[in-house]
Scaffold this active site. Structure first.
Site, PDB file in Angstrom:
ATOM      1  N   ASN B  63       0.881  -1.173   0.000  1.00 52.19           N
ATOM      2  CA  ASN B  63       0.000   0.000   0.000  1.00 52.19           C
ATOM      3  C   ASN B  63       0.912   1.214   0.000  1.00 52.19           C
ATOM      4  O   ASN B  63       1.583   1.502   0.994  1.00 52.19           O
ATOM      5  CB  ASN B  63      -0.929   0.006   1.222  1.00 52.19           C
ATOM      6  CG  ASN B  63      -1.797   1.259   1.265  1.00 52.19           C
ATOM      7  OD1 ASN B  63      -1.335   2.350   0.945  1.00 52.19           O
ATOM      8  ND2 ASN B  63      -3.050   1.108   1.660  1.00 52.19           N
ATOM      9  N   ASP B  65       0.163   4.458  -0.453  1.00 56.97           N
ATOM     10  CA  ASP B  65      -0.386   5.722   0.079  1.00 56.97           C
ATOM     11  C   ASP B  65      -0.047   6.907  -0.825  1.00 56.97           C
ATOM     12  O   ASP B  65       0.569   7.884  -0.370  1.00 56.97           O
ATOM     13  CB  ASP B  65       0.119   5.976   1.493  1.00 56.97           C
ATOM     14  CG  ASP B  65      -0.562   7.198   2.131  1.00 56.97           C
ATOM     15  OD1 ASP B  65      -1.731   7.452   1.820  1.00 56.97           O
ATOM     16  OD2 ASP B  65       0.098   7.896   2.919  1.00 56.97           O
ATOM     17  N   GLU B  91      -3.801   1.853  -2.947  1.00 57.06           N
ATOM     18  CA  GLU B  91      -3.889   3.300  -2.688  1.00 57.06           C
ATOM     19  C   GLU B  91      -2.927   4.077  -3.577  1.00 57.06           C
ATOM     20  O   GLU B  91      -2.133   4.886  -3.091  1.00 57.06           O
ATOM     21  CB  GLU B  91      -3.670   3.638  -1.211  1.00 57.06           C
ATOM     22  CG  GLU B  91      -4.950   3.582  -0.412  1.00 57.06           C
ATOM     23  CD  GLU B  91      -4.888   4.417   0.882  1.00 57.06           C
ATOM     24  OE1 GLU B  91      -4.335   3.924   1.874  1.00 57.06           O
ATOM     25  OE2 GLU B  91      -5.409   5.549   0.870  1.00 57.06           O
ATOM     26  N   TYR B 166      -7.764  -3.443  -2.369  1.00 54.93           N
ATOM     27  CA  TYR B 166      -7.720  -2.406  -1.339  1.00 54.93           C
ATOM     28  C   TYR B 166      -9.118  -2.332  -0.742  1.00 54.93           C
ATOM     29  O   TYR B 166     -10.032  -1.723  -1.289  1.00 54.93           O
ATOM     30  CB  TYR B 166      -7.295  -1.063  -1.943  1.00 54.93           C
ATOM     31  CG  TYR B 166      -7.407   0.099  -0.989  1.00 54.93           C
ATOM     32  CD1 TYR B 166      -6.856   0.036   0.288  1.00 54.93           C
ATOM     33  CD2 TYR B 166      -8.067   1.262  -1.358  1.00 54.93           C
ATOM     34  CE1 TYR B 166      -6.964   1.093   1.168  1.00 54.93           C
ATOM     35  CE2 TYR B 166      -8.178   2.338  -0.468  1.00 54.93           C
ATOM     36  CZ  TYR B 166      -7.630   2.235   0.793  1.00 54.93           C
ATOM     37  OH  TYR B 166      -7.749   3.289   1.664  1.00 54.93           O
ATOM     38  N   ASN B 207      -7.463  -4.040   5.298  1.00 53.97           N
ATOM     39  CA  ASN B 207      -8.020  -3.078   6.255  1.00 53.97           C
ATOM     40  C   ASN B 207      -8.670  -3.724   7.468  1.00 53.97           C
ATOM     41  O   ASN B 207      -9.717  -3.296   7.953  1.00 53.97           O
ATOM     42  CB  ASN B 207      -9.008  -2.128   5.552  1.00 53.97           C
ATOM     43  CG  ASN B 207      -8.406  -0.734   5.391  1.00 53.97           C
ATOM     44  OD1 ASN B 207      -7.709  -0.251   6.284  1.00 53.97           O
ATOM     45  ND2 ASN B 207      -8.653  -0.102   4.259  1.00 53.97           N
ATOM     46  N   ASP B 277      -1.982  -5.850   5.984  1.00 56.17           N
ATOM     47  CA  ASP B 277      -1.669  -6.320   4.632  1.00 56.17           C
ATOM     48  C   ASP B 277      -1.353  -7.817   4.681  1.00 56.17           C
ATOM     49  O   ASP B 277      -0.603  -8.271   5.544  1.00 56.17           O
ATOM     50  CB  ASP B 277      -0.488  -5.521   4.086  1.00 56.17           C
ATOM     51  CG  ASP B 277      -0.786  -4.023   4.040  1.00 56.17           C
ATOM     52  OD1 ASP B 277      -1.275  -3.547   3.003  1.00 56.17           O
ATOM     53  OD2 ASP B 277      -0.575  -3.342   5.079  1.00 56.17           O
ATOM     54  N   ASP B 302       2.977   4.826   4.696  1.00 56.18           N
ATOM     55  CA  ASP B 302       2.662   4.467   6.070  1.00 56.18           C
ATOM     56  C   ASP B 302       2.438   2.955   6.217  1.00 56.18           C
ATOM     57  O   ASP B 302       2.282   2.458   7.332  1.00 56.18           O
ATOM     58  CB  ASP B 302       1.489   5.286   6.633  1.00 56.18           C
ATOM     59  CG  ASP B 302       0.279   5.312   5.741  1.00 56.18           C
ATOM     60  OD1 ASP B 302       0.310   4.702   4.650  1.00 56.18           O
ATOM     61  OD2 ASP B 302      -0.721   5.948   6.130  1.00 56.18           O
ATOM     62  N   HIS B 303       2.430   2.247   5.077  1.00 49.77           N
ATOM     63  CA  HIS B 303       2.461   0.786   5.088  1.00 49.77           C
ATOM     64  C   HIS B 303       3.840   0.335   4.622  1.00 49.77           C
ATOM     65  O   HIS B 303       4.517   1.067   3.896  1.00 49.77           O
ATOM     66  CB  HIS B 303       1.437   0.208   4.119  1.00 49.77           C
ATOM     67  CG  HIS B 303       0.003   0.439   4.497  1.00 49.77           C
ATOM     68  ND1 HIS B 303      -0.856  -0.593   4.840  1.00 49.77           N
ATOM     69  CD2 HIS B 303      -0.727   1.581   4.573  1.00 49.77           C
ATOM     70  CE1 HIS B 303      -2.057  -0.090   5.104  1.00 49.77           C
ATOM     71  NE2 HIS B 303      -2.012   1.232   4.949  1.00 49.77           N
TER      72      HIS B 303
END
Lengths: 312, 312
Positions: B63, B65, B91, B166, B207, B277, B302-303
């Site tokens: 991810n 972001d 994302e 996602y 998520n 994830d 941030d992942h």
DNA sequence: CATACAACG
DNA sequence: CGTTCTATG
């Protein structure tokens, strides 16, 4: 419109840390970077009037295009070097409560006045910082329809009014030209009324290049905001009402003298600019005029600052 | 939803210049900075299955972001070091036409597939980059109500389906939890139907942290998006439908293993994270599983990325 | 805290 | 091109 003056406030501190993301680096930069390049007083400033009387008041005006970003780009270091008695800022784009402590706590200017847009946060906004306290400070020009966007602050000093203004942009496609025309009429009337009481110094981003000499590309911009016949005529009428453009008064033939360059197309490096920022004076102040300068080396905005010296 | 695959494109060049503003420096950084720190293949990866058969397929999911920001932060340098056969991104927050040339022109992955949100630009979006061409690629899960946000790409390979997803965030104040529950039901049904035809590898940002071991602060997050009973139950039901959580299968007791840390409160430095994830596999693929790893040193989002090794 | 967008210039 | 805002996470 906020009507309070602000004195000192405490600065807040931010802790540094290690896992550097881009925005973190940005913040650290702001906190730790030593100083902007040192600027010396401009030795070409003329510090006497025609009769040889010494200048005793120095004013600077700067459209900062976002006060918070400008502070991060060390705009205040330049201000400290320039050290004017009054500093006027336009396009602060900042609510009063969001002002950086760096500027709200500046001890050099104990008397600070802020005006922001009432409806749209982060839009428009002007400020005035003074070393000495004005007799009275007012906001707007006394007409509801014009006074919601934080565009004008007027400070009364013993021998003159100082007005700083961020005049409404006519907009892409001239969508706001009609409004601008009503503004120009009403603002002129406001200034004329002040002028009946005391001399006036008007400074700020007047959002018009008056003559062809005042922008690089007059031909291509006759239908663009800032150089339409209507806006130019508005400025001409202001002068006809008893005011002078102090820079052009002193330097009538000076070409390539601009105060604004779009960030696009590398315009500043090529000096493809506009003169949009002015010190406009009541004719009665002409004998007091010492110098009116464009500080085009000062960075931090798409406008540069301008400085006026008066012997009052 | 975009259904085209992209091959190579020419990179555009940007001229450098001198009057450095912050954003200019940012752009120069991207252009000139030498390389991200060199990363070596993780020597702890297990490259054989239970029976000693060698891994022959490597997949990475990340991810990012915001793909454009991630590219500027040299995410692609890490990808080149990791060198997976398939790269799945979530994302991306990027319309296909706005993709940086750095990724659209990557010769290592000639087969590239993009899905973006139809309504909101810069929201959601997933991608799949492959070294070998899939037999077939489809977008979404076959239900109008779920397929407008660019959340799922399915690639059919000879012996399995690869699905990258996602999964919708339940939102602040769980404003979208009800929607998420219908998603969980429909997505599970979609995967079960695929599973009837061929084995399935599902990867991406699901998520949800499944169990208490999967986040640092289980107690405080029972009413927060990603750790509600409903979302956890959704994941449990997916497993009950014939799938396995590959990481937890191999490392059932492993604590402090996370793939997401909020940017706030310095969470990553303190490893206050969540495992959101996953590589989820059809039970039939269990004999092919070699390793399932969390690459928590890779920065840029941030992942962090996760990598799967299969011997198929 | 950070990435997107839109509005405005 | 660059600053602000808002939505989203």
């Amino acid at each position: 419109m906020p009507k309070r003056a602000k004195k000192n406030e405490e600065a807040s501190v931010e802790a540094g840390n290690d896992n550097k993301t881009e925005p973190q680096k940005k913040r650290e930069k702001r906190a730790k970077e030593p100083e902007a390049p040192i600027l010396y007083k401009d030795p070409t400033d003329k510090l006497t009037n025609k009769d040889g009387r010494a200048a005793n008041i120095k004013m600077t005006s700067w459209n900062v295009d976002g006060l918070r970003a400008w502070v991060k780009k060390n705009g205040l270091d330049w201000v400290r070097q320039e050290d004017p008695d009054v500093l006027c800022l336009q396009e602060t784009k900042c609510a009063e409560k969001a002002l950086p402590a760096d500027i709200t706590s500046m001890p050099e200017y104990p008397y600070k006045y802020w005006a922001g847009s009432e409806d749209k946060e982060g839009y428009s906004g002007v400020a005035m910082l003074c070393k000495t306290e004005p007799l009275k400070v007012t906001y707007g020009i006394g007409k509801e329809e014009h006074d919601k966007e934080g565009r004008v602050i007027t400070a009364e000093f013993p021998s003159y009014f100082l007005v700083t203004a961020y005049v409404p942009n006519a907009g892409r496609g001239l969508v706001r030209l009609e409004y601008r025309k009503t503004w120009d009429v009403d603002f002129r009337e406001y200034l004329s009324n002040l002028d009946k009481r005391k001399s006036v110094v008007l400074c700020g981003d007047l959002n018009v290049a008056h003559q062809e000499i005042d922008l690089k590309n007059p031909k291509g911009n006759r239908k663009n905001a800032g150089f339409t016949p209507e806006e130019r005529e508005g400025f001409s009428q202001l002068l006809a009402a008893g005011f002078i453009d102090s820079f052009r008064e002193l330097y009538p033939e000076q070409t390539n003298a601009y105060t604004f360059w779009t960030y696009m197309m590398n315009a500043r490096a090529k000096n493809v600019g506009w003169r949009l920022d002015y010190f406009v004076l009541s004719i009665a102040l002409l004998p007091s005029l010492c110098d009116s300068k464009i500080r085009n080396t000062a960075m931090g905005s798409d406008h540069c600052p301008i400085t006026l010296h008066l012997a009052i």
